[in-house]
Design a protein around this motif. Structure first.
Motif, short mmCIF file in Angstrom:
data_model
loop_
_atom_site.label_atom_id
_atom_site.label_comp_id
_atom_site.label_asym_id
_atom_site.label_seq_id
_atom_site.Cartn_x
_atom_site.Cartn_y
_atom_site.Cartn_z
N GLN A 173 -7.04 -3.93 -1.11
CA GLN A 173 -6.13 -3.37 -2.31
C GLN A 173 -4.39 -3.50 -1.88
O GLN A 173 -3.89 -2.51 -1.94
CB GLN A 173 -6.40 -1.83 -2.46
CG GLN A 173 -7.80 -1.60 -2.77
CD GLN A 173 -8.15 -1.81 -4.17
OE1 GLN A 173 -7.51 -1.22 -4.90
NE2 GLN A 173 -9.14 -2.58 -4.35
N PRO A 174 -3.89 -4.84 -1.76
CA PRO A 174 -2.63 -4.73 -1.45
C PRO A 174 -1.58 -4.41 -2.70
O PRO A 174 -1.95 -4.66 -3.89
CB PRO A 174 -2.47 -6.70 -1.12
CG PRO A 174 -3.57 -7.02 -2.00
CD PRO A 174 -4.87 -6.12 -1.83
N ALA A 175 -0.55 -4.22 -2.15
CA ALA A 175 0.64 -3.92 -3.13
C ALA A 175 1.35 -5.18 -3.68
O ALA A 175 1.95 -4.99 -4.30
CB ALA A 175 1.67 -2.64 -2.49
N VAL A 176 1.30 -6.06 -2.74
CA VAL A 176 2.15 -7.12 -3.02
C VAL A 176 1.06 -8.55 -2.52
O VAL A 176 0.50 -8.37 -1.15
CB VAL A 176 3.31 -7.45 -2.30
CG1 VAL A 176 4.07 -8.56 -2.58
CG2 VAL A 176 4.33 -6.16 -2.81
N THR A 177 1.17 -9.59 -3.28
CA THR A 177 0.37 -10.75 -2.78
C THR A 177 1.54 -12.01 -2.69
O THR A 177 2.11 -12.07 -3.89
CB THR A 177 -0.79 -11.04 -3.34
OG1 THR A 177 -0.70 -11.23 -4.79
CG2 THR A 177 -1.79 -9.96 -3.41
N LEU A 178 1.47 -12.86 -1.80
CA LEU A 178 2.04 -14.08 -1.82
C LEU A 178 1.17 -15.16 -1.46
O LEU A 178 0.51 -15.43 -0.59
CB LEU A 178 3.04 -13.83 -0.70
CG LEU A 178 4.03 -12.67 -0.50
CD1 LEU A 178 4.93 -12.70 0.82
CD2 LEU A 178 5.11 -12.57 -1.86
N SER A 179 1.27 -16.14 -2.58
CA SER A 179 0.42 -17.34 -2.54
C SER A 179 1.38 -18.56 -2.09
O SER A 179 2.03 -18.88 -2.94
CB SER A 179 -0.27 -17.46 -3.68
OG SER A 179 -1.19 -16.35 -4.28
N GLU A 269 9.24 -4.00 2.16
CA GLU A 269 10.16 -3.14 1.28
C GLU A 269 9.65 -2.82 0.03
O GLU A 269 9.81 -1.90 -0.34
CB GLU A 269 11.55 -3.83 1.48
CG GLU A 269 12.56 -2.93 0.80
CD GLU A 269 13.89 -3.65 0.91
OE1 GLU A 269 14.84 -3.53 -0.01
OE2 GLU A 269 14.04 -4.71 1.78
N ILE A 270 9.31 -4.05 -0.71
CA ILE A 270 8.76 -3.91 -2.09
C ILE A 270 7.47 -2.97 -2.27
O ILE A 270 7.49 -2.28 -3.10
CB ILE A 270 8.71 -5.34 -2.68
CG1 ILE A 270 10.17 -6.03 -2.66
CG2 ILE A 270 8.13 -5.23 -3.92
CD1 ILE A 270 9.65 -7.54 -3.07
N ALA A 271 6.51 -3.34 -1.23
CA ALA A 271 5.23 -2.47 -1.38
C ALA A 271 5.70 -1.09 -1.20
O ALA A 271 4.91 -0.22 -1.92
CB ALA A 271 4.71 -3.09 -0.32
N GLN A 272 6.45 -0.54 -0.02
CA GLN A 272 6.81 0.73 -0.05
C GLN A 272 7.76 1.41 -1.14
O GLN A 272 7.94 2.43 -1.23
CB GLN A 272 7.37 1.03 1.36
CG GLN A 272 6.83 0.45 2.49
CD GLN A 272 7.12 0.71 3.84
OE1 GLN A 272 8.51 0.28 4.01
NE2 GLN A 272 6.58 0.96 5.01
#
Length: 273
Positions: A173-179, A269-272
């Motif tokens: 359940q990630p708050a940010v994903t980077l592809s 930082e963005i996720a938090q």
């Protein structure tokens, strides 16, 4: 060249330095798909993956170096080489394929050429990044037959590599994903009418120097599916200059890393929030 042997050595180094290493599943040919975890499983999580397209294998050593350097508080789950079969086919050719019938099939798909250096798909000639259930099959470049690139597969999530990455995403359940992809030095954001966290996207754009582009018409990609499903920030980051051949991008890895070395901290930082 950065091959499977180098990848496995890097995984050993990460493990020796405290990272968790485990497999999220297996490829079409039964090869394990490793995942690296660092940070805390409490609180916000980040998921990063690379080499979903075979010829873009330079992204694997990139995210490996990013994980070696990461010491942040957020949990980071990294799948450095989603498309293991495809990367091996791209680098080693048909010698990486154990089945004679599959060799014949792939050679036919590749129009008789034994040069697979520009191959994007997996070992079943499915483009993994158009096989997700997000307006599946609606892309302008999609094809409905096996091909080195852009084949959507028989149905969404038809490929074991994608079901493995989906299961990990649903678990974490990630708050940010980077592809991570190659090439272009650009960041793609948004899907359909959804544009979660434009401020977060701009932060990573400013950090890397890669311009932001909206991809409202993109379909079937991991980023598209993630945004549609979780409605949080998912980015596709394209690294490397367009005028450098895919197999030569490795020569520019230090410069690519320099632009991306702080991305995981920014994502935390963005996720938090």
């Amino acid at each position: 060249m950065y091959d499977l042997t180098a990848f496995q050595e890097d995984l050993k180094e990460l493990y020796a330095n405290g990272a968790q290493i485990f497999d999220i599943g297996y490829t079409y040919l039964g090869r394990p798909i490793p995942c690296v975890f660092k940070g805390s499983e409490e609180g916000k999580q980040i998921l990063i993956h690379a080499s979903i397209h075979a010829r873009e294998w330079v992204t694997t050593p990139l995210v490996i170096e990013m994980m070696k350097a990461y010491n942040g508080k957020c949990g980071v789950w990294c799948v450095p080489m989603v498309n293991v079969d495809g990367v091996m086919l791209c680098q080693e050719g048909l010698s990486s394929i154990p089945d004679e019938g599959l060799k014949t099939f792939l050679l036919d798909v590749n129009k008789g050429s034994e040069d697979f250096s520009l191959w994007k798909a997996n070992a079943r000639a499915v483009d993994l990044n158009v096989n997700y259930n997000a307006l599946w099959g609606k892309g302008a470049q999609n094809v409905t037959y096996p091909a080195p690139a852009n084949y959507i597969g028989m149905f969404p999530f038809s490929e074991p590599e994608n079901t493995a990455l989906r299961a990990l995403t649903e678990r974490v359940q990630p708050a940010v994903t980077l592809s991570y992809h190659a090439r272009g030095n650009v960041i793609y954001k948004a899907f359909s009418c959804l544009d979660p966290s434009p401020e977060g996207a701009k932060l990573i754009s400013d950090l890397t120097g890669y311009p932001l582009l909206d991809t409202y018409e993109s379909t079937g990609g991991y980023k598209d599916w993630y945004i549609a499903t979780f409605q949080q920030l998912g980015l596709t980051i394209e690294v490397g200059d367009d005028d450098i051949p895919y197999d030569k991008l490795i020569d520019t890895l230090p410069a690519i890393y320099e632009r991306n070395k702080d991305v995981l901290n920014a994502a935390c930082e963005i996720a938090q929030g």
